[in-house]
Write a protein that holds these residues in place. Structure first.
Motif, mmCIF file in Angstrom:
data_model
loop_
_atom_site.group_PDB
_atom_site.id
_atom_site.type_symbol
_atom_site.label_atom_id
_atom_site.label_comp_id
_atom_site.label_asym_id
_atom_site.label_seq_id
_atom_site.Cartn_x
_atom_site.Cartn_y
_atom_site.Cartn_z
ATOM 1 N N THR A 1 6.841 3.656 -16.897
ATOM 2 C CA THR A 1 5.438 3.889 -16.552
ATOM 3 C C THR A 1 4.882 2.713 -15.770
ATOM 4 O O THR A 1 5.367 1.583 -15.891
ATOM 5 C CB THR A 1 4.543 4.083 -17.796
ATOM 6 N N PHE A 2 3.856 3.003 -14.974
ATOM 7 C CA PHE A 2 3.111 1.959 -14.261
ATOM 8 C C PHE A 2 1.672 2.440 -14.132
ATOM 9 O O PHE A 2 1.423 3.512 -13.585
ATOM 10 C CB PHE A 2 3.711 1.684 -12.875
ATOM 11 N N GLU A 3 0.759 1.652 -14.697
ATOM 12 C CA GLU A 3 -0.666 1.979 -14.679
ATOM 13 C C GLU A 3 -0.919 3.426 -15.105
ATOM 14 O O GLU A 3 -1.656 4.166 -14.469
ATOM 15 C CB GLU A 3 -1.268 1.696 -13.301
ATOM 16 N N GLY A 4 -0.264 3.833 -16.196
ATOM 17 C CA GLY A 4 -0.473 5.155 -16.763
ATOM 18 C C GLY A 4 0.271 6.284 -16.071
ATOM 19 O O GLY A 4 0.179 7.435 -16.507
ATOM 20 N N LYS A 5 1.011 5.985 -15.003
ATOM 21 C CA LYS A 5 1.755 7.023 -14.280
ATOM 22 C C LYS A 5 3.213 7.016 -14.733
ATOM 23 O O LYS A 5 3.788 5.955 -14.955
ATOM 24 C CB LYS A 5 1.683 6.786 -12.771
ATOM 25 N N ASN B 1 4.103 12.562 -10.020
ATOM 26 C CA ASN B 1 3.089 13.234 -9.200
ATOM 27 C C ASN B 1 2.886 12.575 -7.835
ATOM 28 O O ASN B 1 1.817 12.669 -7.248
ATOM 29 C CB ASN B 1 1.758 13.289 -9.950
ATOM 30 N N GLY B 2 3.893 11.882 -7.306
ATOM 31 C CA GLY B 2 3.768 11.254 -5.988
ATOM 32 C C GLY B 2 4.615 10.001 -5.885
ATOM 33 O O GLY B 2 5.441 9.713 -6.755
ATOM 34 N N GLU B 3 4.408 9.249 -4.817
ATOM 35 C CA GLU B 3 5.159 8.011 -4.610
ATOM 36 C C GLU B 3 4.318 7.062 -3.775
ATOM 37 O O GLU B 3 3.407 7.480 -3.058
ATOM 38 C CB GLU B 3 6.504 8.285 -3.936
ATOM 39 N N VAL B 4 4.635 5.757 -3.876
ATOM 40 C CA VAL B 4 3.887 4.751 -3.122
ATOM 41 C C VAL B 4 4.775 3.537 -2.864
ATOM 42 O O VAL B 4 5.557 3.130 -3.726
ATOM 43 C CB VAL B 4 2.591 4.338 -3.872
ATOM 44 N N TRP B 5 4.679 2.985 -1.642
ATOM 45 C CA TRP B 5 5.346 1.720 -1.333
ATOM 46 C C TRP B 5 4.553 0.611 -1.986
ATOM 47 O O TRP B 5 3.326 0.613 -1.946
ATOM 48 C CB TRP B 5 5.421 1.493 0.180
ATOM 49 N N LYS B 6 5.227 -0.356 -2.586
ATOM 50 C CA LYS B 6 4.556 -1.425 -3.330
ATOM 51 C C LYS B 6 4.763 -2.773 -2.654
ATOM 52 O O LYS B 6 5.863 -3.080 -2.222
ATOM 53 C CB LYS B 6 5.110 -1.516 -4.760
ATOM 54 N N GLU B 7 3.700 -3.580 -2.615
ATOM 55 C CA GLU B 7 3.821 -4.978 -2.214
ATOM 56 C C GLU B 7 3.914 -5.797 -3.498
ATOM 57 O O GLU B 7 3.158 -5.558 -4.446
ATOM 58 C CB GLU B 7 2.603 -5.431 -1.416
ATOM 59 N N ASN B 8 4.812 -6.749 -3.528
ATOM 60 C CA ASN B 8 4.933 -7.612 -4.691
ATOM 61 C C ASN B 8 3.743 -8.553 -4.762
ATOM 62 O O ASN B 8 3.294 -9.081 -3.747
ATOM 63 C CB ASN B 8 6.221 -8.439 -4.615
#
Length: 191
Positions: A45-49, A136-143
């Motif tokens: 999980t990350f931020e509830g997702k 429910n989706g995807e996102v590119w992450k910056e460290n």
């Protein structure tokens, strides 16, 4: 890199998993009083997702050069015996390792400090990009380390173009690829 430096730096293709024992064995030595390791794994999980997997892409030649340079920097700061770094590309499912670091030294403080330095520098400066894939989706992450490093480049007391500058950082609550904006104010522009 000196001939006596023992470093193993690898970027693994999609189908290859990190063999943790391989890297621990690589840094093992009779004179090692400590082996420090870091294993970065995909959490669920990350931020509830709900996270399904992470996907990594890299500019491999530059990423390898950067990681080797980080190893050299670690050696210049700590008395180390061996360093092993591995990072996966492609999909990394929940529970699997995406990055692994092993550092050996005569004393534990050197191994622990260098291991932390190596992972922090990899996240801040190596051209490896992470996409989080959710149910429910995807996102590119910056460290976070990358963003902090970018902001550090504009510190108030730094001299830029031979002029004193002040940096204002605006934090935005809206999540985006540019979570912070930097505004440079030259001395003559202050109100």
């Amino acid at each position: 890199m000196a001939s006596e430096d023992k470093d193993l730096v690898e970027i693994l293709e999609e189908q290859d998993k990190i063999d943790i024992a391989k890297y621990i064995n690589y840094v093992s030595a009779p004179q090692a009083g400590a082996i420090a390791t870091f294993s970065g794994t995909t959490r669920d999980t990350f931020e509830g997702k709900t996270v399904l997997e992470l996907r990594y892409e890299a500019y491999v030649p530059m990423a390898l050069r950067c990681m080797k340079s980080i190893c050299s920097s670690a050696r210049s700061s700590w008395n180390l015996l061996a360093i092993a770094v591995a990072h996966c590309l492609g999909p990394v499912p929940v529970g699997e390792t995406s990055v692994f670091i092993a550092v050996s030294a005569v004393h534990r403080a050197d191994a622990l400090d260098a291991c932390k330095f190596v992972i922090d520098e990899i996240k801040a400066s190596v051209p490896i990009w992470k996409k989080e894939v959710y149910s429910n989706g995807e996102v590119w992450k910056e460290n976070t380390e990358f963003l902090e490093r970018r902001l550090d480049l504009g510190k108030k007391d730094e001299i830029w173009n031979e002029k004193e500058i002040e940096v204002e950082v605006e934090r935005h609550t809206r999540k985006s690829c540019c979570g912070a904006k930097v505004k440079v104010i030259e001395e003559g522009d202050k109100k």
